[in-house]
Enzyme design. Structure first.
Site, mmCIF file in Angstrom:
data_model
loop_
_atom_site.group_PDB
_atom_site.id
_atom_site.type_symbol
_atom_site.label_atom_id
_atom_site.label_comp_id
_atom_site.label_asym_id
_atom_site.label_seq_id
_atom_site.Cartn_x
_atom_site.Cartn_y
_atom_site.Cartn_z
ATOM 1 N N ARG A 1 4.924 -49.660 -21.709
ATOM 2 C CA ARG A 1 5.562 -50.320 -20.572
ATOM 3 C C ARG A 1 5.066 -51.750 -20.466
ATOM 4 N NH1 ARG A 1 4.575 -48.103 -14.623
ATOM 5 N NH2 ARG A 1 2.573 -49.142 -14.859
ATOM 6 N N HIS B 1 -5.096 -45.545 -6.693
ATOM 7 C CA HIS B 1 -5.689 -45.986 -7.952
ATOM 8 C C HIS B 1 -6.737 -44.991 -8.435
ATOM 9 C CE1 HIS B 1 -8.633 -48.282 -10.337
ATOM 10 N NE2 HIS B 1 -7.533 -48.824 -10.859
ATOM 11 N N GLY C 1 -8.007 -7.454 4.944
ATOM 12 C CA GLY C 1 -8.881 -7.544 6.111
ATOM 13 C C GLY C 1 -8.275 -8.254 7.315
ATOM 14 N N TYR D 1 12.331 -34.971 -21.288
ATOM 15 C CA TYR D 1 10.883 -34.776 -21.372
ATOM 16 C C TYR D 1 10.208 -35.158 -20.063
ATOM 17 C CZ TYR D 1 10.406 -39.859 -21.949
ATOM 18 O OH TYR D 1 10.472 -41.218 -21.762
ATOM 19 N N ARG E 1 0.488 -47.636 -19.656
ATOM 20 C CA ARG E 1 0.515 -48.712 -18.644
ATOM 21 C C ARG E 1 -0.307 -49.872 -19.188
ATOM 22 N NH1 ARG E 1 -0.266 -43.823 -14.972
ATOM 23 N NH2 ARG E 1 1.316 -43.968 -13.337
ATOM 24 N N GLU F 1 12.689 -46.615 -10.855
ATOM 25 C CA GLU F 1 11.676 -46.484 -9.806
ATOM 26 C C GLU F 1 12.190 -46.918 -8.443
ATOM 27 O OE1 GLU F 1 7.555 -47.703 -11.650
ATOM 28 O OE2 GLU F 1 9.132 -49.000 -12.422
ATOM 29 N N ARG G 1 -3.556 2.834 8.616
ATOM 30 C CA ARG G 1 -3.829 1.531 7.994
ATOM 31 C C ARG G 1 -2.561 0.694 7.891
ATOM 32 N NH1 ARG G 1 -8.694 2.571 4.531
ATOM 33 N NH2 ARG G 1 -8.770 4.804 4.317
ATOM 34 N N SER H 1 13.258 -43.694 -17.910
ATOM 35 C CA SER H 1 12.159 -42.821 -17.516
ATOM 36 C C SER H 1 11.966 -42.962 -16.008
ATOM 37 C CB SER H 1 10.892 -43.213 -18.270
ATOM 38 O OG SER H 1 9.835 -42.373 -17.870
ATOM 39 N N ARG I 1 -2.979 -1.371 -6.798
ATOM 40 C CA ARG I 1 -2.179 -2.605 -6.697
ATOM 41 C C ARG I 1 -2.543 -3.511 -7.858
ATOM 42 N NH1 ARG I 1 -5.373 -5.065 -1.445
ATOM 43 N NH2 ARG I 1 -7.391 -5.158 -2.451
ATOM 44 N N MET J 1 -5.537 -7.378 9.156
ATOM 45 C CA MET J 1 -4.969 -6.527 10.204
ATOM 46 C C MET J 1 -5.895 -5.349 10.485
ATOM 47 S SD MET J 1 -0.924 -6.653 9.345
ATOM 48 C CE MET J 1 -1.073 -6.533 7.601
ATOM 49 N N CYS K 1 8.002 -39.957 -15.781
ATOM 50 C CA CYS K 1 6.608 -40.297 -16.084
ATOM 51 C C CYS K 1 5.772 -40.508 -14.833
ATOM 52 C CB CYS K 1 6.520 -41.496 -17.011
ATOM 53 S SG CYS K 1 7.162 -42.996 -16.268
ATOM 54 N N ASN L 1 6.666 -41.920 -8.891
ATOM 55 C CA ASN L 1 5.686 -42.385 -7.890
ATOM 56 C C ASN L 1 6.324 -43.476 -7.041
ATOM 57 O OD1 ASN L 1 3.862 -40.762 -9.233
ATOM 58 N ND2 ASN L 1 3.007 -42.443 -10.433
ATOM 59 N N GLY M 1 10.237 -43.155 -12.807
ATOM 60 C CA GLY M 1 8.888 -43.390 -12.270
ATOM 61 C C GLY M 1 8.886 -42.852 -10.852
ATOM 62 N N LYS N 1 0.827 -1.199 0.000
ATOM 63 C CA LYS N 1 0.000 0.000 0.000
ATOM 64 C C LYS N 1 0.868 1.259 0.000
ATOM 65 C CE LYS N 1 -4.162 0.841 2.597
ATOM 66 N NZ LYS N 1 -5.066 0.891 1.538
HETATM 67 C C1 PEP Z 1 5.794 -44.523 -11.222
HETATM 68 O O1 PEP Z 1 6.027 -45.368 -10.382
HETATM 69 O O2 PEP Z 1 6.133 -43.327 -11.105
HETATM 70 C C2 PEP Z 1 5.026 -44.873 -12.426
HETATM 71 C C3 PEP Z 1 4.830 -43.987 -13.384
HETATM 72 O O3 PEP Z 1 4.471 -46.108 -12.465
HETATM 73 P P1 PEP Z 1 3.118 -46.505 -11.728
HETATM 74 O O4 PEP Z 1 2.479 -45.260 -11.222
HETATM 75 O O5 PEP Z 1 2.292 -47.177 -12.742
HETATM 76 O O6 PEP Z 1 3.595 -47.410 -10.648
HETATM 77 MG MG MG Z 2 5.730 -47.441 -10.891
#
Ligand code: PEP
Ligand code: MG
Length: 893
Positions: A630, A468, A105, A864, A574, A758, A96, A777, A352, A107, A844, A781, A779, A26
């Site tokens: 895969r 899932h 709002g 990528y 998958r 992975e 202010r 790649s 602002r 303070m 991925c 997860n 993985g 401000k």
């Molecule tokens: C992962 O493990 O990151 C992956 C892409 O495989 P999934 O999720 O199918 O286990």
């Molecule tokens: Mg996996």
């Protein structure tokens, strides 16, 4: 000597826009407007350093502040032409807060400071309105006493109500000057009673009290919560702005309002705002009176009967519009401004960067770049990639009323409503009748895929962001809420209960997958258009980014959606997801449960044509772009049959005894399926699976190439390896199949072989693995699951606690844990490149669609990212911001 106070007046200022850290948003805005020559009431800003001093010194102000304050006050008086002590026309000020980041709002504020028993009379004489003056005074006592003196607000409200009752009045508007005078006396008694001292009469003492109170409010519980939610550090502190009061409520030639230099909902280039005649700022926001549109165009569009500012005060309107244009051009961004008109004179009180919706942000950025106000890089940097979700999925109509029943994890964005159903068959049947359904499950399994397809949205009582339900729903672009708090699903009773309410099958609910809300009834939706600006900005982003963006897709619908959103290939198909539906899952179960090679081959023979047809369609849709397939990776718990009906159907397909089959299923069931018999382990134990899949891929590629005239770019990816030897084993089998297909068809199928990373060991041994793998790649997860030792499916039970206690800064399944998992990725990239310079590197896991993670992957040097189709545009934009090293920080609502 530290400079604590920065003065400003129309035409000059000691501060500037660049001093936001010191002066707050401000204060910096006021200083900049003053420099630009805009009519700003004179004032000064006490810096955020005063706030730091205040908290470092037991809530006291710097000893030399008083002197600087007096000199700043004197300047205000000189410009305004009157001071606190002026007998004819006393100076009144507003006090202010104003931090670096806007905290609307949160303070405290004190207005009309300087009023006392003596100056109230002078004010009455000056404006010729005694009622107005005493109303101001009582408002000031009320505000000051609650904010500064700590007398509870309700004390004053109760006293006022009692007074009105005694006088037989109902509305404030019915009180006249002598009534307000009497209320002032009552209020002063309340203060004296609670504080044991009279209401402070000395304006300078009032000012010191108000300044301290605003600094104290930096630490009030509201502000603390707000800062936590918006990641604003506590040590930033707030500045305090002291400014000569101007009154929008003096008479009918006075007004107050807010305006935006462009429409904050649509982004259209139109002056947009609301105001009230004869009112103070708080009246506009309080909703007691309906504000009027600023422009005639907006009045006509909104079919409003009320007079616009353009009509009511044409000169003021024209002047204000020119200031809005000047400010927008100066700041190179859409501005949100507050203004007051006092007896026909326009005053600017704030400017602002305006908050805006995602579609507006996009339009404004593209328009401004086209208008030459900003560069294309600026435009790219201004859009929060995550906000694009709002453009790709239906959202709740912001105007619609809603009764939120509970919240869960915002597992897949978008919003949907429908009838509650609890099982897949029913979801499919109702959807076939054209009814909208929401599939509600304790958690989902591959059994539910058809139902998830058929449903508008998915709600589960359990499961995390990579469960899932979450992964599949995101892939499908359907809203999903998982781990809904307090949700109990009773399949037998076909009902759910939540927060003491029961909902039977067939009742309507709404899911907001972006916010994680579960809402009773059907809430109205809106589907924002993918406007031309969207395509334009995406084009600019594509030109700026280094990272390629692919999609995780295995169904034709997903693959088509992915291409529509600009995916440059499939980064992960998958294959086990291709068997979720109908008879296919039976064949997969048959294969898993077969207790000899012969039985397995029989099941695989059924699967081969299905796989071949699916792959062919993917290759055709992707028309020469890379398609990474895969090999099978079915975590057994997701695929083993459980119910009698499931066992019976597999048994009949195999011609086997159901009891024997049940025993086999029990033998196969695992304690830790995620660390169990899955991924490449299945291929090593049962290489005939690899043979079938490789054959399906090669035959499909040859057929697709014949049809499209474009050679398929095949990438075969092996999951869950920890050693190069696993890969070598699989490679030999694939090579054998390639040779066989070549012999049969005369065509040598070209392909690349790679693996997923992975497991931590795979990341560490990436150099070794790269001797065989042509691409890797990550993985992320599974890599997150295995590096942190946190189960993807059970994490939600404690991750929330970890985050709220500050142990984890973010959900590591959503945003990559840079220090741990990220280090493994970096090591993997580095070692793989050392071993094979031209190795392809991708990501991925779900992180491939998360902007913060994408910024990290860009630095780590991967080629990528691959993400669910609906996240492809987000990833494209995030990749561009990563390449430019510029990220959206604020601006979208
Ligand atoms: C992962 O493990 O990151 C992956 C892409 O495989 P999934 O999720 O199918 O286990
Ligand atoms: Mg996996």
């Amino acid at each position: 000597m530290t400079k604590w106070a920065y003065s400003f007046r129309q035409g000059e200022a000691e501060g500037a826009a660049s001093m936001r850290e010191l002066l707050g948003g401000k204060g910096a805005g006021l200083a900049e407007m003053a420099r630009l020559g805009l009519p700003v009431p004179p004032g000064f800003t006490l810096t955020t350093e005063v706030c730091s001093y205040f908290y470092a010194h037991d809530k006291t102000l710097p000893p030399d502040l008083g002197e600087q304050l007096d000199s700043a006050l004197a300047k205000v008086g000189a410009v305004a032409g009157h001071g606190f002590d002026d007998a004819d026309w006393p100076l009144l000020v507003s006090v202010r807060s104003g931090g670096r980041a806007s905290m609307p709002g949160m303070m405290d504020t004190v207005l009309n400071l300087g009023l006392n028993d003596r100056t109230v009379g002078a004010l009455a004489r000056k404006c010729g309105d005694e009622r107005f003056a005493f109303d101001c005074y009582r408002r000031f006592i009320e505000m000051y006493s609650s904010v500064v003196l700590g007398v509870e607000h309700h004390e004053f409200e109760e006293a006022l109500d009692a007074f009105k009752e005694r006088r037989g009045l109902t509305l404030d508007a019915h009180l006249d000057a002598s009534d307000w005078q009497a209320v002032v006396a009552l209020y002063k008694d309340i203060v004296a009673h609670h504080k044991g001292a009279d209401f402070p009469q000395d304006p300078r003492a009032q000012l010191m009290g108000a300044i301290k109170a605003v600094f104290r409010s930096w630490m009030n519980p509201r502000a603390l919560v707000y800062r936590e939610l918006h990641n604003i550090p506590a040590d930033w502190g707030t500045a305090v702005n002291v400014q000569a009061m101007v009154f929008g409520n003096m008479d009918d030639s006075s007004a107050t309002g807010v305006a935006f230099s462009r429409n904050p909902s649509t982004g259209a280039r139109e002056f947009y705002g609301e105001f009230l005649i004869n009112a103070q700022g708080e009246d506009v926001v309080a909703g007691m009176r309906t504000p009027q549109p600023i422009s005639e165009a907006a009045r006509i569009a909104g079919k409003s009967e009320a007079i616009s500012l353009e009509k009511a005060m044409p000169a003021v309107y024209a002047q204000f519009k020119s200031y809005a244009e000047k400010l927008e051009a100066h700041y190179r961004d859409m501005q949100d401004m507050e203004f007051t008109v006092e007896r026909g004179k326009l005053w600017m009180l704030q400017t602002r960067g305006g908050k805006r919706t995602a579609p507006a942000a996009l339009k404004i950025a593209v328009d401004m770049a086209n208008e030459g106000i900003i560069t294309r890089e600026d435009a790219i940097a201004r859009i929060d990639p995550a906000s694009l979700d709002q453009l790709l999925h239906p959202t709740l109509d912001p105007e619609a009323k809603r009764a939120i029943l509970t919240s869960g994890l915002p597992a897949s964005p978008g919003a949907a409503y429908g009838e509650i159903v609890f099982d897949t068959q029913e979801a499919v049947a109702l959807a076939n009748e054209g009814r909208k359904v929401i599939l509600v499950r304790v958690e989902t399994s591959p059994e539910d895929i058809a139902g998830m397809h058929a449903a508008e949205g998915i709600l589960t009582a359990r499961g995390g962001m990579t469960s899932h339900a979450a992964v599949v729903a995101r892939g499908m672009g359907k809203p999903c809420v998982t781990s809904a708090v307090g949700l109990r699903v009773d399949y037998e009773d076909q009902s759910l209960s939540v927060m003491g309410r029961r909902f039977a099958k067939g009742e309507m609910i709404t899911l907001d997958g972006s916010a994680g809300h579960v809402i009773a009834g059907a809430v109205k939706m809106q589907r924002p258009e993918l406007t031309g600006e969207f395509a334009v900005l995406m084009g600019w982003a594509d030109a700026a980014r280094r990272l390629k963006v692919r999609a995780n897709a295995e169904t034709p619908a997903d693959a088509r959606a992915a291409r529509n959103f600009g995916a440059e290939g499939i980064g992960l198909a998958r294959t086990e997801h291709m068997f979720f539906e109908g008879e296919r899952i039976v064949a997969v179960r048959e294969m898993i449960l077969a207790d000899n090679t012969e039985g397995r081959r029989a099941a695989l023979a059924k699967l081969l044509p299905m796989q071949r047809d699916d792959f062919k369609e993917l290759f055709e849709i992707m028309a020469g772009l890379p398609v990474t397939i895969r090999l099978l990776d079915p975590p057994l718990h997701e695929f083993l049959p459980h119910s009698d009906a499931e066992i019976a159907s597999v048994a009949s397909a195999m011609g086997a005894d159901p009891a024997k089959l049940r025993k086999r299923a029990q033998e196969l069931s695992e304690f830790n399926p995620m660390l169990g018999f899955r991924g490449v382990r299945l291929a090593v134990a049962f290489p005939e699976i690899v043979d079938m899949q490789a054959r399906a891929i090669f035959e499909a590629a040859i057929a697709a190439a014949m049809e499209t005239g474009k050679a398929a770019q095949i990438e075969i990816m092996v999951p869950l390896v920890f050693a190069c030897a696993e890969l070598d084993f699989v490679k030999a089998r694939i090579e054998e199949t390639a040779r066989a297909v070549e012999e049969e068809t005369g065509i040598r199928p070209g392909y690349h072989l790679g693996t997923m990373i992975e497991l931590p060991r795979a990341a560490l041994r990436a150099g070794d693995i790269a001797r065989t793998a042509e691409f890797l790649s990550f993985g992320t997860n599974d890599l997150t699951q295995t590096a942190l030792g946190i189960s993807r499916d059970d994490a939600s039970a404690f991750l929330g606690t970890y985050r709220s206690k500050g142990i984890l800064p973010a959900d590591p399944f959503v945003t990559i844990d840079q220090e741990g998992v990220g280090e493994l990725v970096a090591i993997g990239c580095w070692r793989a490149r050392e071993a094979r310079q031209d190795i392809g590197l991708g990501v991925c896991g779900e992180h491939g669609g998360d902007p913060a993670s994408i910024a990290f992957f860009d630095k780590a040097g991967v080629d990528y990212v691959s993400c669910s189709p609906f996240r492809v545009p987000i990833a494209r934009l995030a990749a561009a911001q990563a390449a430019l090293g510029r990220y959206a920080s604020e601006g979208t609502a």
